[in-house]
Scaffold this active site. Structure first.
Site, PDB file in Angstrom:
ATOM      1  N   VAL A  77       0.857  -1.179   0.000  1.00 42.26           N
ATOM      2  CA  VAL A  77       0.000   0.000   0.000  1.00 42.26           C
ATOM      3  C   VAL A  77       0.895   1.232   0.000  1.00 42.26           C
ATOM      4  CG1 VAL A  77      -1.692   1.264   1.371  1.00 42.26           C
ATOM      5  CG2 VAL A  77      -1.809  -1.228   1.262  1.00 42.26           C
ATOM      6  N   CYS A  78       0.658   2.159  -0.911  1.00 42.47           N
ATOM      7  CA  CYS A  78       1.482   3.371  -0.985  1.00 42.47           C
ATOM      8  C   CYS A  78       1.328   4.203   0.277  1.00 42.47           C
ATOM      9  CB  CYS A  78       1.090   4.215  -2.192  1.00 42.47           C
ATOM     10  SG  CYS A  78       1.856   5.849  -2.147  1.00 42.47           S
ATOM     11  N   ILE A  79       2.456   4.556   0.876  1.00 36.69           N
ATOM     12  CA  ILE A  79       2.411   5.271   2.155  1.00 36.69           C
ATOM     13  C   ILE A  79       1.797   6.664   2.008  1.00 36.69           C
ATOM     14  CG2 ILE A  79       4.801   6.124   1.986  1.00 36.69           C
ATOM     15  CD1 ILE A  79       4.957   5.657   5.072  1.00 36.69           C
ATOM     16  N   ALA A  82      -1.861   6.343   1.443  1.00 39.48           N
ATOM     17  CA  ALA A  82      -2.480   5.776   2.650  1.00 39.48           C
ATOM     18  C   ALA A  82      -2.627   6.830   3.740  1.00 39.48           C
ATOM     19  CB  ALA A  82      -1.648   4.597   3.159  1.00 39.48           C
TER      20      ALA A  82
END
Lengths: 130, 128
Positions: A77-79, A82
């Protein structure tokens, strides 16, 4: 063939996550390797373990977690995406002083570099989005 | 299509396809974030602008009334990251009453056929 997958839309609102899941399952069944599934934009919401869909509906998040466990998939999941949308793991929640985390089993939070790396390492990067 | 990079890694041809208007949805902003992070990987990067995506490059964007950040100045910084192959679809520009002079960075205006060839020549196409 080594495949990377990018999922750009959230669960239920949009077909993208369903299509990506079906594609991943079919590719694995054919013996292809999936080096990484990267979740971006609203796609990060596919990694929230707090979703509770009606019992007679598919459970999109659980389905990804189970596929990851079965095939040792790397669900990233892209930080940055997110953080905007309130998806956290324990250390992120602690770092930002939040009282809870919500990341689902099998998912991990990391940077956009993981998407670029998937593009470099995989034979094909397949994008599912709007 | 792959050559050796100085760091010993692979160099692939990455194309970022921008199809959406800059505001109204987050796609354009988050696409640019990928481009900027991706620049550190020293790949062969190009950007394409088609459909409403051409609005991302227009001069004089003013987002004050929208209450969102005007990120268009970041396109001017792309050259510093060695990202300087920007292709804009001519038909998309024309359909919106725009020309290359309305854009805030130098671009190559290409026909739809040429754009198709550019896409065909890529290793990785990321569509936003």
């Amino acid at each position: 063939m080594k495949l990377g997958i990018m999922v750009n839309e959230g669960p239920y609102t949009h077909q993208a996550s369903d299509s990506a899941y079906q594609f991943a399952k079919a590719a694995l069944a054919k013996g292809h390797e999936i080096s990484r599934v990267f979740f971006y934009h609203d796609g990060v919401n596919n990694g929230s373990r707090l979703t509770v869909p009606p019992q007679d509906e598919r459970n999109i998040v659980k389905r990804w977690s189970e596929l990851a466990a079965e095939h040792k998939l790397d669900l990233v999941v892209c930080i940055a995406a997110a953080q905007r949308r309130g998806l956290m793991d324990k250390s992120e929640a602690k770092r930002h002083g939040k009282d809870a985390d919500n990341i689902a089993p099998g998912f991990r939070i990391s940077g956009l570099g993981q998407l670029i790396e998937a593009g470099i390492e995989a034979d094909r990067l397949v994008v599912f989005g709007d | 299509m792959e050559e050796e990079a100085g760091a010993g890694g692979k160099v692939k041809k990455f194309l970022y396809v921008n199809r959406k208007a800059p505001y109204g949805t987050i796609y354009a902003l988050e696409s640019l974030e990928v481009v900027l992070i991706g620049a550190a990987f020293e790949q062969d990067v190009s950007l394409a602008f088609i459909g409403d995506g051409v609005y991302q490059l227009t001069k004089g964007q003013d987002t004050k009334a929208l209450g969102v950040k005007n990120f268009s100045p970041a396109f001017r910084a792309l050259d510093d990251y060695d990202v300087n192959k920007l292709y804009v679809d001519e038909a998309s520009l024309r359909a919106r009453g725009l020309s290359a002079e309305d854009l805030l960075v130098p671009v190559e205006v290409v026909s739809t056929e040429r754009m198709a060839e550019i896409m065909e020549g890529q290793d990785v196409v990321l569509s936003f």
